[in-house]
Design a protein around this motif. Structure first.
Motif, PDB file in Angstrom:
ATOM      1  N   PRO A  11       0.828  -1.212   0.000  1.00  0.00           N
ATOM      2  CA  PRO A  11       0.000   0.000   0.000  1.00  0.00           C
ATOM      3  C   PRO A  11       0.861   1.260   0.000  1.00  0.00           C
ATOM      4  O   PRO A  11       1.980   1.262   0.511  1.00  0.00           O
ATOM      5  CB  PRO A  11      -0.786  -0.116   1.308  1.00  0.00           C
ATOM      6  CG  PRO A  11       0.089  -0.941   2.191  1.00  0.00           C
ATOM      7  CD  PRO A  11       0.765  -1.923   1.273  1.00  0.00           C
ATOM      8  N   ALA A  12       0.318   2.317  -0.575  1.00  0.00           N
ATOM      9  CA  ALA A  12       1.002   3.612  -0.550  1.00  0.00           C
ATOM     10  C   ALA A  12       1.018   4.128   0.879  1.00  0.00           C
ATOM     11  O   ALA A  12       0.031   3.987   1.607  1.00  0.00           O
ATOM     12  CB  ALA A  12       0.271   4.596  -1.452  1.00  0.00           C
ATOM     13  N   MET A  61      -1.166   7.357   9.898  1.00  0.00           N
ATOM     14  CA  MET A  61      -0.458   6.854  11.077  1.00  0.00           C
ATOM     15  C   MET A  61       0.962   7.386  11.119  1.00  0.00           C
ATOM     16  O   MET A  61       1.732   7.214  10.182  1.00  0.00           O
ATOM     17  CB  MET A  61      -0.449   5.324  11.039  1.00  0.00           C
ATOM     18  CG  MET A  61      -0.043   4.693  12.325  1.00  0.00           C
ATOM     19  SD  MET A  61      -1.241   5.066  13.617  1.00  0.00           S
ATOM     20  CE  MET A  61      -0.385   4.400  15.025  1.00  0.00           C
ATOM     21  N   ARG A  62       1.275   8.069  12.232  1.00  0.00           N
ATOM     22  CA  ARG A  62       2.609   8.617  12.437  1.00  0.00           C
ATOM     23  C   ARG A  62       2.981   8.490  13.896  1.00  0.00           C
ATOM     24  O   ARG A  62       2.164   8.069  14.713  1.00  0.00           O
ATOM     25  CB  ARG A  62       2.663  10.058  11.947  1.00  0.00           C
ATOM     26  CG  ARG A  62       1.666  10.985  12.616  1.00  0.00           C
ATOM     27  CD  ARG A  62       1.563  12.335  11.955  1.00  0.00           C
ATOM     28  NE  ARG A  62       2.852  13.002  11.966  1.00  0.00           N
ATOM     29  CZ  ARG A  62       3.036  14.247  11.584  1.00  0.00           C
ATOM     30  NH1 ARG A  62       2.040  14.966  11.127  1.00  0.00           N
ATOM     31  NH2 ARG A  62       4.225  14.791  11.610  1.00  0.00           N
ATOM     32  N   GLY A 110      -8.442   1.570   6.566  1.00  0.00           N
ATOM     33  CA  GLY A 110      -8.829   0.819   5.380  1.00  0.00           C
ATOM     34  C   GLY A 110      -7.654   0.183   4.649  1.00  0.00           C
ATOM     35  O   GLY A 110      -7.851  -0.707   3.835  1.00  0.00           O
ATOM     36  N   GLN A 111      -6.448   0.621   4.929  1.00  0.00           N
ATOM     37  CA  GLN A 111      -5.288   0.036   4.264  1.00  0.00           C
ATOM     38  C   GLN A 111      -4.818  -1.200   5.014  1.00  0.00           C
ATOM     39  O   GLN A 111      -5.031  -1.334   6.224  1.00  0.00           O
ATOM     40  CB  GLN A 111      -4.133   1.036   4.179  1.00  0.00           C
ATOM     41  CG  GLN A 111      -4.363   2.148   3.181  1.00  0.00           C
ATOM     42  CD  GLN A 111      -3.132   3.014   3.038  1.00  0.00           C
ATOM     43  OE1 GLN A 111      -2.680   3.613   4.003  1.00  0.00           O
ATOM     44  NE2 GLN A 111      -2.599   3.059   1.824  1.00  0.00           N
ATOM     45  N   LEU A 125      -1.823  -7.149   8.389  1.00  0.00           N
ATOM     46  CA  LEU A 125      -2.303  -6.124   9.305  1.00  0.00           C
ATOM     47  C   LEU A 125      -3.275  -5.227   8.551  1.00  0.00           C
ATOM     48  O   LEU A 125      -2.960  -4.757   7.457  1.00  0.00           O
ATOM     49  CB  LEU A 125      -1.124  -5.293   9.830  1.00  0.00           C
ATOM     50  CG  LEU A 125      -1.467  -4.171  10.793  1.00  0.00           C
ATOM     51  CD1 LEU A 125      -0.369  -4.029  11.834  1.00  0.00           C
ATOM     52  CD2 LEU A 125      -1.654  -2.853  10.077  1.00  0.00           C
ATOM     53  N   GLN A 126      -4.451  -5.018   9.122  1.00  0.00           N
ATOM     54  CA  GLN A 126      -5.499  -4.160   8.538  1.00  0.00           C
ATOM     55  C   GLN A 126      -5.743  -3.000   9.493  1.00  0.00           C
ATOM     56  O   GLN A 126      -6.018  -3.223  10.674  1.00  0.00           O
ATOM     57  CB  GLN A 126      -6.788  -4.958   8.354  1.00  0.00           C
ATOM     58  CG  GLN A 126      -8.008  -4.139   7.982  1.00  0.00           C
ATOM     59  CD  GLN A 126      -8.057  -3.814   6.509  1.00  0.00           C
ATOM     60  OE1 GLN A 126      -7.700  -4.634   5.680  1.00  0.00           O
ATOM     61  NE2 GLN A 126      -8.496  -2.615   6.181  1.00  0.00           N
ATOM     62  N   VAL A 127      -5.636  -1.755   9.007  1.00  0.00           N
ATOM     63  CA  VAL A 127      -5.900  -0.586   9.844  1.00  0.00           C
ATOM     64  C   VAL A 127      -7.397  -0.294   9.814  1.00  0.00           C
ATOM     65  O   VAL A 127      -7.989  -0.149   8.746  1.00  0.00           O
ATOM     66  CB  VAL A 127      -5.106   0.646   9.361  1.00  0.00           C
ATOM     67  CG1 VAL A 127      -5.445   1.868  10.209  1.00  0.00           C
ATOM     68  CG2 VAL A 127      -3.612   0.370   9.399  1.00  0.00           C
ATOM     69  N   ILE A 128      -7.994  -0.213  10.981  1.00  0.00           N
ATOM     70  CA  ILE A 128      -9.422   0.073  11.116  1.00  0.00           C
ATOM     71  C   ILE A 128      -9.648   1.577  11.249  1.00  0.00           C
ATOM     72  O   ILE A 128     -10.523   2.145  10.600  1.00  0.00           O
ATOM     73  CB  ILE A 128     -10.007  -0.678  12.336  1.00  0.00           C
ATOM     74  CG1 ILE A 128      -9.818  -2.192  12.145  1.00  0.00           C
ATOM     75  CG2 ILE A 128     -11.464  -0.301  12.563  1.00  0.00           C
ATOM     76  CD1 ILE A 128      -9.998  -3.010  13.408  1.00  0.00           C
TER      77      ILE A 128
END
Length: 141
Positions: A11-12, A61-62, A110-111, A125-128
């Protein structure tokens, strides 16, 4: 973090310029002591789109952000992404040098990303959701 190519492209990701510089220095300093972690972080930094801090979109995310995420079919979890010296799993603070921390860096809700764990298993890993925190780019170790 090297993602597997079993299901296509990685993913970007987007990283703020000041954070990219601090994390690059961290990876360089760590290269001899922990080459695997340094390589994972450097790989993510190399592929990131770097933007000026003022142009950093919310929801990315940072360092200092908190993510709700799911790994494989496990229960969703929440953690704040931090520099190594601030990591404390009992307080849900995960180091950017861990495989999960490096995977989270620069992702948005979503990524997802896949990588081969040290045991050879492919993990996903899926970010919610991502909740902004005060970026802490002043501390780099």
């Amino acid at each position: 973090m090297t993602a597997t190519k079993t299901k296509g492209r990685r993913p970007a990701i987007t990283i703020a310029r000041s954070e990219h510089a601090r994390l690059s220095n961290l990876a360089d300093m760590l290269a001899e002591r922990d080459p695997h972690a340094a390589e994972q972080l450097a790989a993510e930094l190399d592929r990131a789109k770097v933007v000026d801090d003022a142009r950093m979109a919310p929801g990315v995310m940072r360092i200092g952000s908190t993510a709700e995420f799911q790994i494989d079919e496990e229960a969703p979890q929440t953690a704040e992404l931090v520099f190594p010296k601030d990591a404390d799993i009992s307080r849900q603070r995960i180091s950017v040098l861990t495989p999960v921390g490096a995977a989270l860096l620069g992702l948005s809700a979503g990524q997802s990303i896949e990588w081969a764990a040290r045991d050879g298993r492919v993990r996903r890993l899926q970010v919610i959701a991502v909740h902004a925190g005060a970026p802490d780019t002043a501390r780099a170790s």
